[in-house]
Design a protein around this motif. Structure first.
Motif, short mmCIF file in Angstrom:
data_model
loop_
_atom_site.label_atom_id
_atom_site.label_comp_id
_atom_site.label_asym_id
_atom_site.label_seq_id
_atom_site.Cartn_x
_atom_site.Cartn_y
_atom_site.Cartn_z
N THR A 145 0.84 -1.21 0.00
CA THR A 145 0.00 0.00 0.00
C THR A 145 0.87 1.26 0.00
O THR A 145 2.09 1.19 0.19
CB THR A 145 -0.92 0.05 1.25
N THR A 146 0.20 2.38 -0.17
CA THR A 146 0.88 3.68 -0.04
C THR A 146 0.59 4.33 1.32
O THR A 146 0.70 5.54 1.48
CB THR A 146 0.47 4.63 -1.18
N ALA A 147 0.20 3.50 2.30
CA ALA A 147 -0.03 4.03 3.65
C ALA A 147 1.28 4.56 4.23
O ALA A 147 1.29 5.52 4.98
CB ALA A 147 -0.60 2.95 4.56
N VAL A 148 2.39 3.88 3.89
CA VAL A 148 3.71 4.33 4.37
C VAL A 148 4.63 4.37 3.16
O VAL A 148 4.66 3.43 2.35
CB VAL A 148 4.23 3.43 5.51
N TRP A 149 5.37 5.47 3.01
CA TRP A 149 6.13 5.70 1.78
C TRP A 149 7.55 5.15 1.90
O TRP A 149 8.54 5.90 1.84
CB TRP A 149 6.11 7.19 1.44
N THR A 150 7.63 3.85 2.14
CA THR A 150 8.92 3.17 2.14
C THR A 150 8.98 2.30 0.89
O THR A 150 7.96 2.02 0.26
CB THR A 150 9.05 2.24 3.36
N ASP A 151 10.19 1.82 0.58
CA ASP A 151 10.33 1.01 -0.63
C ASP A 151 10.40 -0.48 -0.36
O ASP A 151 10.53 -1.27 -1.26
CB ASP A 151 11.58 1.45 -1.41
N VAL B 46 4.53 15.32 -3.32
CA VAL B 46 5.72 15.42 -2.47
C VAL B 46 6.30 14.03 -2.17
O VAL B 46 7.34 13.92 -1.53
CB VAL B 46 5.43 16.16 -1.15
N GLY B 47 5.62 12.97 -2.62
CA GLY B 47 6.14 11.62 -2.41
C GLY B 47 6.00 10.79 -3.67
O GLY B 47 5.34 11.21 -4.64
N CYS B 48 6.63 9.61 -3.65
CA CYS B 48 6.42 8.68 -4.77
C CYS B 48 6.55 7.25 -4.27
O CYS B 48 7.25 6.97 -3.29
CB CYS B 48 7.42 8.95 -5.90
N LYS B 49 5.82 6.37 -4.93
CA LYS B 49 5.88 4.93 -4.65
C LYS B 49 5.18 4.23 -5.80
O LYS B 49 4.24 4.79 -6.37
CB LYS B 49 5.19 4.61 -3.31
N PHE B 50 5.62 3.03 -6.09
CA PHE B 50 5.04 2.24 -7.17
C PHE B 50 5.06 3.03 -8.49
O PHE B 50 4.14 2.92 -9.32
CB PHE B 50 3.60 1.82 -6.85
#
Ligand SMILES: CC(C)(COP(=O)(O)OP(=O)(O)OC[C@H]1O[C@@H](n2cnc3c(N)ncnc32)[C@H](O)[C@@H]1OP(=O)(O)O)[C@@H](O)C(=O)NCCC(=O)NCCS
Length: 170
Positions: free
Chosen positions: A27-33, A147-151
C-alpha cells in the motif's frame, strides 16, 4: 471476542512487524520502498517508549490485530506540544472499529500528556485513514501535491489535525 487496547511490549514486535510490512509492501499508507526487519521494529518500540511516548496494540484473544503510536511532529523544541500519530490495523480486520479504538486511546494518552495538537500525515488516496481521522474530529489543514512517490507514481500528502483538550500554555 472483545477488543483490548494495551501498551505494547517487545514481545509484540513480531506481530507489529507483520502488520506494518503488509502495508509497507502492498500500500501507499507508508512511503517506504520495502519491508522493515524485526530489529528495527524492536528499536522503534524501545525508542518511543524511552521517549515517554505510547506504543499501543489492539488484541483479540492472543492475536495483535493493530497498533498505534505517536511521537514528535518535528524535532525542534518549538513543536514540543504537537505530536504525529500512526495507526495500522491488520487488513483481515478492517472496518470493525479497531482503528477507531486505537486512535481514541492515542488521543486520551496525548491529552494525559498535556499535548496541544495531534497531526496525521496521510496519502491523499488513503480513504480509510482520512475517514477514520475525520470520524474522530481531525480536519484537513494542508494538501501537498506530488511530495512523495511509490510504485512509480507521485503521491499527494494530506495533513489532518486535531486540537486536543489540554489548556497548556505556549
Ligand atoms: C486506516 C485504518 C487504520 C482504519 O482502521 P479500521 O479499523 O479499518 O477503521 P474502523 O473500523 O475503526 O473505522 C472507523 C471509521 O473510520 C472510517 N473509515 C474506516 N475505513 C474507511 C474506508 N475504507 N473508507 C471510508 N471511511 C473509512 C469510517 O468513518 C469508520 O466508521 P464506520 O465503520 O462506523 O463507518 C486501516 O484501514 C488501516 O490499517 N489501513 C492501512 C494502514 C494505514 O493506512 N494507516 C494509516 C496511515 S496514515
Amino acid at each position: 471476542m472483545s477488543l483490548i487496547v494495551r501498551d505494547a511490549t517487545l514481545e509484540d514486535a513480531e506481530e507489529i512487524l507483520a502488520i506494518y510490512n503488509y502495508a509497507a509492501i502492498n500500500t501507499t499508507a507508508v512511503w517506504t520502498d520495502g519491508p522493515a526487519d524485526l530489529d528495527s521494529r524492536r528499536a522503534w518500540i524501545r525508542a518511543r517508549q524511552e521517549a515517554g511516548y505510547p506504543v499501543l496494540v489492539a488484541t483479540k484473544g492472543r492475536d495483535v490485530v493493530g497498533f498505534a503510536s505517536f511521537g514528535d511532529f518535528r524535532p525542534f523544541p518549538g513543536y514540543r506540544h504537537t505530536v504525529e500519530n500512526s495507526v495500522y490495523v491488520d487488513e483481515r480486520h478492517h472496518r470493525l472499529g479497531i482503528g477507531r479504538g486505537l486512535l481514541a486511546a492515542l488521543i486520551d494518552r496525548a491529552n494525559a500528556m498535556n499535548k496541544h495538537a495531534m497531526i496525521a500525515g496521510i496519502d491523499a488516496a488513503n480513504a480509510g485513514s482520512i475517514g477514520l481521522h475525520g470520524s474522530l474530529g481531525f480536519v484537513e489543514v494542508a494538501r501537498m501535491p506530488e511530495v512523495g512517490c511509490k510504485f512509480g507514481r507521485w503521491l499527494d500528502l494530506v495533513f489532518m489535525q486535531k486540537r486536543l483538550a489540554s489548556e497548556v500554555r505556549p
